[in-house]
Design an enzyme around this catalytic site. Structure first.
Site, PDB file in Angstrom:
ATOM      1  N   LYS A   1      58.980  22.322  87.137  1.00 37.19           N
ATOM      2  CA  LYS A   1      59.459  21.724  86.159  1.00 37.19           C
ATOM      3  C   LYS A   1      60.652  23.133  84.749  1.00 37.19           C
ATOM      4  O   LYS A   1      60.621  21.912  83.552  1.00 37.19           O
ATOM      5  CB  LYS A   1      58.309  20.766  85.278  1.00 37.19           C
ATOM      6  CG  LYS A   1      58.601  19.656  86.333  1.00 37.19           C
ATOM      7  CD  LYS A   1      57.713  18.677  86.459  1.00 37.19           C
ATOM      8  CE  LYS A   1      58.055  17.282  87.212  1.00 37.19           C
ATOM      9  NZ  LYS A   1      56.732  15.774  86.723  1.00 37.19           N
TER      10      LYS A   1
ATOM     11  N   ASP B   1      58.876  11.572  82.013  1.00 41.10           N
ATOM     12  CA  ASP B   1      56.855  11.687  83.003  1.00 41.10           C
ATOM     13  C   ASP B   1      56.396  10.423  81.826  1.00 41.10           C
ATOM     14  O   ASP B   1      55.434   9.875  82.283  1.00 41.10           O
ATOM     15  CB  ASP B   1      56.653  12.694  83.247  1.00 41.10           C
ATOM     16  CG  ASP B   1      56.727  13.348  84.317  1.00 41.10           C
ATOM     17  OD1 ASP B   1      57.213  12.453  85.404  1.00 41.10           O
ATOM     18  OD2 ASP B   1      56.996  14.550  84.288  1.00 41.10           O
TER      19      ASP B   1
ATOM     20  N   ARG C   1      38.936  22.213  80.579  1.00 45.49           N
ATOM     21  CA  ARG C   1      37.989  23.123  80.701  1.00 45.49           C
ATOM     22  C   ARG C   1      38.127  23.844  80.070  1.00 45.49           C
ATOM     23  O   ARG C   1      37.704  24.963  79.651  1.00 45.49           O
ATOM     24  CB  ARG C   1      38.519  23.151  82.297  1.00 45.49           C
ATOM     25  CG  ARG C   1      37.262  24.420  82.630  1.00 45.49           C
ATOM     26  CD  ARG C   1      37.346  24.769  84.457  1.00 45.49           C
ATOM     27  NE  ARG C   1      38.887  24.755  84.414  1.00 45.49           N
ATOM     28  CZ  ARG C   1      39.185  25.186  86.011  1.00 45.49           C
ATOM     29  NH1 ARG C   1      38.936  25.424  86.880  1.00 45.49           N
ATOM     30  NH2 ARG C   1      40.414  25.545  85.733  1.00 45.49           N
ATOM     31  N   THR C   2      39.986  24.400  79.779  1.00 46.76           N
ATOM     32  CA  THR C   2      39.247  25.808  78.446  1.00 46.76           C
ATOM     33  C   THR C   2      39.459  25.441  77.965  1.00 46.76           C
ATOM     34  O   THR C   2      40.700  24.415  77.107  1.00 46.76           O
ATOM     35  CB  THR C   2      40.631  26.111  79.437  1.00 46.76           C
ATOM     36  OG1 THR C   2      40.365  26.625  80.704  1.00 46.76           O
ATOM     37  CG2 THR C   2      40.883  27.836  78.830  1.00 46.76           C
TER      38      THR C   2
ATOM     39  N   MET D   1      46.848   9.345  86.709  1.00 45.18           N
ATOM     40  CA  MET D   1      47.795  10.307  86.698  1.00 45.18           C
ATOM     41  C   MET D   1      48.312  11.062  88.642  1.00 45.18           C
ATOM     42  O   MET D   1      49.675  10.821  88.543  1.00 45.18           O
ATOM     43  CB  MET D   1      48.234  11.391  85.664  1.00 45.18           C
ATOM     44  CG  MET D   1      48.424  10.993  84.426  1.00 45.18           C
ATOM     45  SD  MET D   1      48.495  11.934  83.085  1.00 45.18           S
ATOM     46  CE  MET D   1      50.018  13.062  83.897  1.00 45.18           C
TER      47      MET D   1
ATOM     48  N   TYR E   1      48.132  10.005  92.325  1.00 43.71           N
ATOM     49  CA  TYR E   1      47.673   8.657  93.290  1.00 43.71           C
ATOM     50  C   TYR E   1      47.502   8.924  94.337  1.00 43.71           C
ATOM     51  O   TYR E   1      47.346  10.157  95.181  1.00 43.71           O
ATOM     52  CB  TYR E   1      48.511   7.535  93.746  1.00 43.71           C
ATOM     53  CG  TYR E   1      49.856   8.581  93.909  1.00 43.71           C
ATOM     54  CD1 TYR E   1      50.459   9.090  92.402  1.00 43.71           C
ATOM     55  CD2 TYR E   1      50.164   7.953  95.132  1.00 43.71           C
ATOM     56  CE1 TYR E   1      52.152   9.542  93.736  1.00 43.71           C
ATOM     57  CE2 TYR E   1      50.843   9.217  95.792  1.00 43.71           C
ATOM     58  CZ  TYR E   1      52.275   9.646  95.088  1.00 43.71           C
ATOM     59  OH  TYR E   1      53.082  10.742  95.793  1.00 43.71           O
TER      60      TYR E   1
END
Ligand code: ATR
Length: 274
Positions: free
Chosen positions: A66, A103, A153-154, A218, A220
Site C-alpha cells: 500500500k 479504507d 504499544r510504542t 478492523m 475479521y
C-alpha cells in the site's frame, strides 16, 4: 467486453476481493472482470505497469504494497495523501496513475450506515498506530468525535500520528498514550493493531468497556477475533468485526472506477454465511 480489474498483494490467495467485486458486478450488471495478482516482493511497480499497459482499468492494493502504491502514483486524492498509503489505483484521462485510499471511508460507512453508530461527540479509542490506523484517522476525525485517543504499544508512534492529524481534529480532543495509560470508559473502541496475529491482546484496563461500549476489530475471522472475545467477556454492548469494512472499502473503489454504488448489505451477508 469485460473490463479488467484486480487486487495486487503478496500473498494474495486468501483475498476475498475477487469474490466481493464479482458479486458487485453481478448485482449492478457492470462489465467487470476482477482477478487476484501476486506481485513478487521486489516487483510491485513492474506488475502495476504491466497491468495498465495491457489495458487494465483499476487495481486494489493490499499488504505489503500500500505504501509503494502511494509512492508510485502521479496524483493522489486528499484522503490518500494524508493516509500515506493507497488501496485503489486507476488512470486518469491523460494516462496518469491516480491513487486513492478507501479504507477509512469503508470503516466509517460500516459503523455509521450498517451498524447505525454515531461517532459525532463520542469518546473514541483507537488502538494501534501503524499503517492500518493511519489509513482511517482522517475519515474518523471528519465525523467530529468529542475525543479521540490513539493508544499504542510504542507510544512515540501514537504521538506521531496525533501530531500528523492535529489539523484535522477540529474541536475534537486528540490524544496519544500507551495502553496502560488509557483512562475511563469509551463509547467506541476500534482495534487497529495486529496483536491478534501473534495471539496477543493489547493490555487495556477493563474499565474502558461498559455495556454501552461498541467494539470494532478492523480484522475479521470466522468466529470472534481474540480482541472481540475479550471485549464480549468484559460486557461490551456491541461487538463488530472488519468484514463490513472490507466490503465497504471495496464498494467505494467500485464506485470510483465505475460510477455506480453497489449494495453492500447482501454481499456482507453472503460472505458471512458462506
Ligand atoms: P498495519 O499495516 O497492520 O497497521 P503495522 O504498520 O506494522 O501494520 O502496525 C501494526 C500495529 O499493531 C502497530 O500499532 C503495532 O504496535 P507497535 O507500533 O508498538 O509496533 C501493533 N502491534 C503489533 N503487534 C502487537 C502486539 N503483540 N501487542 C500490541 N500491539 C501490537
Amino acid at each position: 467486453m469485460n473490463e479488467l480489474y484486480a487486487v495486487v498483494g503478496n500473498p494474495i490467495s486468501h483475498s476475498k476481493s475477487p469474490r466481493i467485486h464479482s458479486l458487485f458486478a453481478a448485482q449492478t450488471g457492470e462489465p467487470v472482470e476482477y482477478t487476484a495478482i501476486q506481485a513478487p516482493l521486489d516487483g510491485f511497480a513492474e506488475t502495476v505497469r504491466e497491468f495498465f499497459a495491457k489495458g487494465g482499468k483499476g487495481l486494489n492494493v493490499t499488504v505489503p504494497f500500500k505504501e509503494q502504491a502511494w509512492q508510485l502514483a502521479d496524483r493522489r486524492s486528499e484522503r490518500a495523501e494524508k493516509a500515506g498509503a493507497a488501496n485503489t489505483l486507476y488512470q486518469d484521462s491523460q494516462g496518469r496513475l491516480v491513487a486513492d485510499n478507501t479504507d477509512g471511508a469503508g470503516l466509517v460507512t460500516d459503523l455509521k450506515v450498517n451498524a447505525g453508530i454515531t461517532l459525532a461527540g463520542r469518546r473514541v479509542l483507537v488502538l494501534g498506530a501503524g499503517g492500518a490506523v493511519r489509513g482511517v484517522l482522517g475519515p474518523l476525525l471528519a465525523e467530529q468525535p468529542g475525543e479521540l485517543v490513539i493508544a499504542n504499544r510504542t507510544v512515540a508512534k501514537a504521538q506521531g500520528l496525533a501530531s500528523l492529524f492535529r489539523d484535522e481534529a477540529g474541536p475534537a480532543e486528540l490524544r496519544a498514550c500507551g495502553f496502560g495509560a488509557v483512562n475511563g470508559a469509551f463509547d467506541v473502541i476500534i482495534n487497529g493493531t495486529s496483536a491478534s496475529l501473534q495471539g496477543d491482546l493489547p493490555p487495556l484496563p477493563a474499565t474502558v468497556i461498559t455495556p454501552a461500549t461498541v467494539v470494532y476489530d478492523m480484522m475479521y475471522a470466522a468466529g470472534d477475533t481474540p480482541f472481540n472475545e475479550w471485549a464480549r467477556a468484559q460486557g461490551a454492548g456491541k461487538v463488530l468485526d472488519g468484514l463490513g469494512m472490507l466490503v465497504q472499502q471495496a464498494a467505494e473503489s467500485f464506485r470510483i472506477w465505475r460510477g455506480v454504488e453497489p449494495q453492500t448489505v447482501p454481499v456482507i451477508e453472503e460472505l458471512r454465511n458462506h
